[in-house]
Design a protein around this motif. Structure first.
Motif, PDB file in Angstrom:
ATOM      1  N   ASN A   7       0.796  -1.229   0.000  1.00 44.00           N
ATOM      2  CA  ASN A   7       0.000   0.000   0.000  1.00 44.00           C
ATOM      3  C   ASN A   7       0.831   1.282   0.000  1.00 44.00           C
ATOM      4  O   ASN A   7       0.281   2.373   0.119  1.00 44.00           O
ATOM      5  N   THR A  17      -0.639   2.191   7.933  1.00 48.08           N
ATOM      6  CA  THR A  17      -1.709   3.187   8.028  1.00 48.08           C
ATOM      7  C   THR A  17      -2.853   2.638   8.886  1.00 48.08           C
ATOM      8  O   THR A  17      -3.012   1.410   9.007  1.00 48.08           O
ATOM      9  N   PRO A  18      -3.658   3.505   9.491  1.00 51.00           N
ATOM     10  CA  PRO A  18      -4.719   3.038  10.408  1.00 51.00           C
ATOM     11  C   PRO A  18      -5.666   2.022   9.790  1.00 51.00           C
ATOM     12  O   PRO A  18      -6.126   1.094  10.472  1.00 51.00           O
ATOM     13  N   ASP A  19      -5.966   2.133   8.498  1.00 52.82           N
ATOM     14  CA  ASP A  19      -6.959   1.252   7.888  1.00 52.82           C
ATOM     15  C   ASP A  19      -6.472  -0.176   7.714  1.00 52.82           C
ATOM     16  O   ASP A  19      -7.277  -1.103   7.567  1.00 52.82           O
ATOM     17  N   VAL A  20      -5.134  -0.382   7.736  1.00 53.48           N
ATOM     18  CA  VAL A  20      -4.602  -1.743   7.538  1.00 53.48           C
ATOM     19  C   VAL A  20      -3.713  -2.188   8.697  1.00 53.48           C
ATOM     20  O   VAL A  20      -3.122  -3.266   8.643  1.00 53.48           O
ATOM     21  N   ARG A  21      -3.608  -1.359   9.740  1.00 53.10           N
ATOM     22  CA  ARG A  21      -2.680  -1.673  10.830  1.00 53.10           C
ATOM     23  C   ARG A  21      -2.967  -3.036  11.454  1.00 53.10           C
ATOM     24  O   ARG A  21      -2.057  -3.831  11.698  1.00 53.10           O
ATOM     25  N   GLU A  22      -4.220  -3.320  11.727  1.00 51.73           N
ATOM     26  CA  GLU A  22      -4.559  -4.586  12.378  1.00 51.73           C
ATOM     27  C   GLU A  22      -4.170  -5.770  11.497  1.00 51.73           C
ATOM     28  O   GLU A  22      -3.652  -6.783  11.991  1.00 51.73           O
ATOM     29  N   GLU A  23      -4.391  -5.661  10.206  1.00 53.99           N
ATOM     30  CA  GLU A  23      -4.068  -6.747   9.282  1.00 53.99           C
ATOM     31  C   GLU A  23      -2.548  -6.932   9.144  1.00 53.99           C
ATOM     32  O   GLU A  23      -2.059  -8.064   9.079  1.00 53.99           O
TER      33      GLU A  23
END
Length: 489
Positions: A7, A17-23
């Protein structure tokens, strides 16, 4: 393993980035662990530097260091793991890519937790005074934290910019307030991991000392005999065979014979003197090669050379043998395969003397081409065009063009402005064919300068009639098909 789509803007790595941090967090954590274990690799020489985990997940070095440093605490920091993590990231990028976060970690976890600061708040940390907080005893400061502070302090001394010795003094000053014995031992004996007979050695032929903490080797030869140089080289080989000795270091050599390599522009440092003296004796050539191969490490450098004269460890040994005869071309090739513009620039001076001595031949042209591509902005010289102006040399260059894909280093890029402060350009996305074309144009420019523009029109027009066709074939684009290239490629 099926990895998520990259990304980052340039598509080279993952950004947390916050939208994919957990993944991405498990992949990020694994990459940090791989960095500690020495299982990361660097896929290219582009900037900012990216490393790849054992699972194939790429992250920027800066992000890995920042993420790791944020969660470290004085009470639980493991010095050995912290040093291994930092050193592996430094080795694959550079000290300046990681030092900011390491210094911040130590300011937070060592200085702020355990010390009282006196002096103006706007003073630089170098200029302030520190003392242990009244309610803290020296033995309460975790020893692993102090050992790590010593590592960072020494790294500033070894790898930092000239003025950053002040960071070294700042950190060692903190440690000294708690454990003066630790700092004294470090300065006198290094880490203590080296065998005693390598820390100091004295024979009838030479005296030597090695400090693995500050990466300094000091050698004084008592005479200029074959036996003396043999003993010195054996000592260096023993030292570099030690797994923990730094791969970037300084060699301070002094000897009675003031001889240096016959290469214009090489710094007259002690390692230059040692190699020039040692290669006078044919029986020592295998030992000189052994030192070179032990010393040659990608992304490392002699630490007592300026940025303008930076050199991969082993450079002077390679140059010394290479200038003797063409039989050492495999050693030269292996050396150039490890060079990069940030850590080694002296190969330019060697390559000029090398082709001046041996000419452009089928043996030397591939080495010259590889050398040109091992650094950015190698200087054009009209001498190269003069030395190339004969059928044998031009045929050798055409043969190198046939095998260009085998000569171009894997990390070579068509990105001319490899600047860490700039966004990657579209050229970083160049196709393999475009990279080859750019590489060939780079080589032609070094040989013919501005005359190589516009398909070498000026070069072809002014060439002797019997050589015109060879020149024309040289300047035909690499990307054209076989028919257009007359079957030469």
């Amino acid at each position: 393993m099926n990895l998520p789509k990259r990304n980052s803007e340039d598509g080279r790595c993952y950004w947390m980035t916050p939208d994919v941090r957990e993944e991405l967090q498990p992949l990020f954590d694994q990459c940090i662990q791989d960095a500690m274990d020495g299982r990361i690799t660097r896929p290219d020489s582009l900037w900012p530097p990216v490393v790849v985990s054992s699972e194939g997940a790429p992250f920027e070095v800066h992000d890995l260091m920042m993420g790791w440093a944020k969660v470290q605490r004085a009470e639980t920091l493991d010095a050995e793991k912290a040093i291994a993590f930092s050193e592996n990231l430094r080795r694959l990028s550079r000290w300046g890519e990681i030092d900011y976060h390491l210094l911040g970690l130590l300011e937070r976890e060592l200085q702020e937790k355990y010390f009282v600061v006196t002096g103006r708040e706007d003073d630089h940390p170098w200029n302030r005074e520190y003392s242990l907080k009244p309610d803290i005893r020296a033995e309460e400061v975790p020893e692993p934290l102090l050992r790590f502070a010593c590592y960072v302090a020494v790294s500033y001394k070894v790898y930092g910019l000239d003025f950053q010795y002040l960071d070294t003094n700042y950190l060692l000053g903190l440690v000294e307030k708690v454990r003066p014995d630790m700092v004294k031992k470090l300065k006198e004996n290094g880490t203590g991991r080296l065998p005693l007979n390598l820390q100091k050695r004295k024979t009838e032929q030479f005296t030597a000392s090695a400090n693995d903490a500050f990466a300094i080797i000091r050698i004084t030869a008592k005479d200029s005999t074959e036996e003396c140089y043999g003993e010195v080289l054996n000592y260096l080989c023993e030292l570099l065979s030690q797994e923990d000795f730094p791969h970037s270091y300084t060699v301070e050599f002094k000897g009675p014979e003031k001889r240096y390599l016959p290469i214009t522009g090489l710094p007259k440092k002690g390692i230059n003197q040692l190699c020039a003296c040692a290669v006078q004796y044919p029986s020592l050539h295998p030992l000189v090669e052994r030192y070179a191969r032990l010393a040659m490490r990608q992304y490392e450098r002699y630490t007592n050379l300026s940025d303008e004269q930076c050199a991969l460890p082993g450079s002077f040994a390679v140059f010394a043998l290479g200038m003797l005869e063409k039989k050492w071309r495999q050693l030269i090739w292996d050396y150039l395969d490890l060079c990069d513009d940030e850590h080694s620039r002296l190969q330019e001076k060697f390559l000029r003397e090398y082709v001046k001595q041996f000419g452009f031949t089928s043996d030397t042209v591939p080495i010259f081409v590889r050398g040109v591509l091992s650094m950015q902005n190698m200087k054009y010289s009209k001498d190269y065009a003069a030395w190339m102006a004969n059928a044998e040399s031009l045929d050798a260059l055409l043969e190198a063009k046939v095998h260009l894909s085998e000569i171009v280093p894997s990390g070579f890029s068509s990105d001319e402005d490899d600047d860490e402060d700039e966004e990657p350009t579209q050229e970083t996305e160049a196709s393999p064919e475009e990279v080859l074309q750019y590489a060939w144009e780079t080589v032609c420019y070094v040989i013919w300068g501005k005359a190589s523009a516009k398909s070498g029109q000026k070069v072809v027009e002014t060439a002797p009639e019997e050589l015109k066709e060879r020149y024309r074939q040289i300047f035909i684009p690499v990307t054209e098909n076989m028919e257009q290239r007359g079957g030469l490629l």
